[in-house]
Design a protein around this motif. Structure first.
Motif, PDB file in Angstrom:
ATOM      1  N   ALA A 132       0.807  -1.224   0.000  1.00 46.76           N
ATOM      2  CA  ALA A 132       0.000   0.000   0.000  1.00 46.76           C
ATOM      3  C   ALA A 132       0.837   1.270   0.000  1.00 46.76           C
ATOM      4  CB  ALA A 132      -0.950  -0.010   1.199  1.00 46.76           C
ATOM      5  N   ALA A 133       2.079   1.196   0.461  1.00 47.62           N
ATOM      6  CA  ALA A 133       2.920   2.399   0.469  1.00 47.62           C
ATOM      7  C   ALA A 133       3.287   2.822  -0.945  1.00 47.62           C
ATOM      8  CB  ALA A 133       4.187   2.140   1.273  1.00 47.62           C
ATOM      9  N   CYS A 134       3.263   1.886  -1.884  1.00 47.64           N
ATOM     10  CA  CYS A 134       3.693   2.188  -3.260  1.00 47.64           C
ATOM     11  C   CYS A 134       2.549   2.149  -4.267  1.00 47.64           C
ATOM     12  CB  CYS A 134       4.776   1.202  -3.701  1.00 47.64           C
ATOM     13  SG  CYS A 134       6.291   1.287  -2.726  1.00 47.64           S
ATOM     14  N   HIS A 135       1.455   1.455  -3.938  1.00 51.34           N
ATOM     15  CA  HIS A 135       0.370   1.277  -4.906  1.00 51.34           C
ATOM     16  C   HIS A 135      -0.980   1.600  -4.274  1.00 51.34           C
ATOM     17  CE1 HIS A 135       2.925  -0.728  -7.905  1.00 51.34           C
ATOM     18  NE2 HIS A 135       3.469  -1.399  -6.901  1.00 51.34           N
ATOM     19  N   ASP A 136      -1.854   2.161  -5.095  1.00 49.56           N
ATOM     20  CA  ASP A 136      -3.248   2.384  -4.701  1.00 49.56           C
ATOM     21  C   ASP A 136      -4.102   1.334  -5.393  1.00 49.56           C
ATOM     22  OD1 ASP A 136      -6.048   3.489  -4.837  1.00 49.56           O
ATOM     23  OD2 ASP A 136      -5.105   5.089  -3.675  1.00 49.56           O
ATOM     24  N   PHE A 137      -5.030   0.731  -4.654  1.00 53.52           N
ATOM     25  CA  PHE A 137      -5.839  -0.358  -5.199  1.00 53.52           C
ATOM     26  C   PHE A 137      -7.300   0.048  -5.431  1.00 53.52           C
ATOM     27  CE2 PHE A 137      -2.265  -2.224  -3.041  1.00 53.52           C
ATOM     28  CZ  PHE A 137      -1.857  -3.254  -3.865  1.00 53.52           C
ATOM     29  N   SER A 138      -7.652   1.272  -5.123  1.00 54.19           N
ATOM     30  CA  SER A 138      -9.046   1.699  -5.255  1.00 54.19           C
ATOM     31  C   SER A 138      -9.348   2.156  -6.682  1.00 54.19           C
ATOM     32  CB  SER A 138      -9.334   2.841  -4.276  1.00 54.19           C
ATOM     33  OG  SER A 138      -8.505   3.960  -4.561  1.00 54.19           O
ATOM     34  N   GLN A 139     -10.618   2.113  -7.036  1.00 51.61           N
ATOM     35  CA  GLN A 139     -11.023   2.554  -8.371  1.00 51.61           C
ATOM     36  C   GLN A 139     -10.778   4.047  -8.508  1.00 51.61           C
ATOM     37  OE1 GLN A 139     -15.080   1.638  -9.327  1.00 51.61           O
ATOM     38  NE2 GLN A 139     -14.812   2.066 -11.517  1.00 51.61           N
ATOM     39  N   GLY A 140     -10.088   4.432  -9.554  1.00 49.21           N
ATOM     40  CA  GLY A 140      -9.754   5.836  -9.769  1.00 49.21           C
ATOM     41  C   GLY A 140      -8.642   6.333  -8.875  1.00 49.21           C
ATOM     42  N   GLY A 141      -7.946   5.422  -8.168  1.00 46.95           N
ATOM     43  CA  GLY A 141      -6.882   5.810  -7.257  1.00 46.95           C
ATOM     44  C   GLY A 141      -5.702   6.444  -7.986  1.00 46.95           C
ATOM     45  N   ALA A 142      -4.962   7.270  -7.251  1.00 46.11           N
ATOM     46  CA  ALA A 142      -3.837   7.990  -7.841  1.00 46.11           C
ATOM     47  C   ALA A 142      -2.588   7.116  -7.860  1.00 46.11           C
ATOM     48  CB  ALA A 142      -3.569   9.269  -7.045  1.00 46.11           C
ATOM     49  N   ASN A 143      -1.685   7.463  -8.754  1.00 46.75           N
ATOM     50  CA  ASN A 143      -0.385   6.798  -8.784  1.00 46.75           C
ATOM     51  C   ASN A 143       0.452   7.241  -7.584  1.00 46.75           C
ATOM     52  OD1 ASN A 143      -0.849   5.500 -11.295  1.00 46.75           O
ATOM     53  ND2 ASN A 143      -0.382   7.399 -12.372  1.00 46.75           N
ATOM     54  N   LYS A 144       1.238   6.341  -7.091  1.00 47.45           N
ATOM     55  CA  LYS A 144       2.156   6.664  -5.996  1.00 47.45           C
ATOM     56  C   LYS A 144       3.578   6.434  -6.498  1.00 47.45           C
ATOM     57  CE  LYS A 144      -1.032   5.443  -2.217  1.00 47.45           C
ATOM     58  NZ  LYS A 144      -1.189   4.622  -0.986  1.00 47.45           N
ATOM     59  N   VAL A 145       4.385   5.781  -5.675  1.00 46.55           N
ATOM     60  CA  VAL A 145       5.715   5.380  -6.143  1.00 46.55           C
ATOM     61  C   VAL A 145       5.567   4.399  -7.299  1.00 46.55           C
ATOM     62  CG1 VAL A 145       7.880   4.272  -5.467  1.00 46.55           C
ATOM     63  CG2 VAL A 145       6.692   5.759  -3.862  1.00 46.55           C
ATOM     64  N   GLY A 146       4.540   3.571  -7.231  1.00 47.63           N
ATOM     65  CA  GLY A 146       4.185   2.666  -8.319  1.00 47.63           C
ATOM     66  C   GLY A 146       2.826   3.052  -8.877  1.00 47.63           C
ATOM     67  N   PRO A 147       2.444   2.473 -10.007  1.00 43.62           N
ATOM     68  CA  PRO A 147       1.156   2.830 -10.625  1.00 43.62           C
ATOM     69  C   PRO A 147      -0.029   2.293  -9.827  1.00 43.62           C
ATOM     70  CG  PRO A 147       2.151   0.982 -11.771  1.00 43.62           C
ATOM     71  CD  PRO A 147       3.167   1.448 -10.776  1.00 43.62           C
TER      72      PRO A 147
END
Length: 213
Positions: A84-99
């Protein structure tokens, strides 16, 4: 001191010297040790290539299609806490360190809008076409082996069952989840041969068996 006493003392000293020399010579004869041809201690190293022990075979991993049949998406969701620190799993979620990883299955690797992928991932996306169950499972196991040069700093998920759970959860992150793959058909044992007929009866012929993503 007269000459007789001097002779006695000299004789005694000479006797002692002779005895000492004699003992030294006898000791050399008794305890003589040959010098080694090569000084020092020889260390014998076992040859790894000559070992008679059979090499251990790598354990066989069931195909992802088989593991998905008993996978737990609920457990897979728990496994995403480490991501979760690198990726967002929600619909329409923003990119973080990873997509963001919503709808990742069926998406071309290196194509999520707004994320700056490594050149290696973009090149892999051109050859892979899309993330499917097999290549996603392989990537989760060893990202840098599947995509050499990826900027994803993840060592990989080693347990096949955990990867199946995670992939099962990623499958749910879509409005229309991708169809599950068909498990390979189980191999059937060859039928036992019929007992031989009696000599006077001819035998009948047998019938042919019918990430950084």
């Amino acid at each position: 001191m007269n000459s007789a006493k001097l002779n006695m003392v000299a004789g005694a000293v000479l006797s002692v010297l002779l005895v000492t020399m004699g003992l030294g010579i006898v000791s050399d004869i008794i305890f003589h040790a040959e010098d080694p041809a090569i000084p020092g201690y020889e260390i014998v190293v076992a040859d790894a290539g000559s070992s008679d022990a059979p090499a251990k075979e790598a354990p066989q991993v069931e195909p992802i299609a088989v593991r998905l049949a008993s996978a737990s998406a609920e457990n897979g969701e728990k496994l995403t806490r480490a991501c979760a620190a690198c990726h967002d799993f929600s619909q329409g979620g923003a990119n973080k360190v990873g997509p963001a990883l919503w709808d990742v299955l069926g998406r071309a690797p290196g194509s999520h809008e707004g994320f700056r992928y490594s050149g290696a991932m973009q090149e892999y996306g051109q050859s892979a076409g899309a993330w499917d169950y097999e290549n996603l499972d392989a990537f989760l196991a060893a990202p840098k082996t599947v995509v050499s040069g990826t900027s994803m700093g993840y060592a990989g998920m080693k347990k096949p069952a955990d990867r199946a759970d995670l992939v099962a959860y990623l499958r749910t992150l879509a409005e229309s989840p991708m169809a599950l793959p068909e498990a390979p058909a189980a191999e059937t044992e060859a039928p036992a041969e019929a007992p031989a007929a009696e000599a006077e009866t001819p035998a009948a012929e047998p019938e042919a068996p019918a990430a950084n993503q």
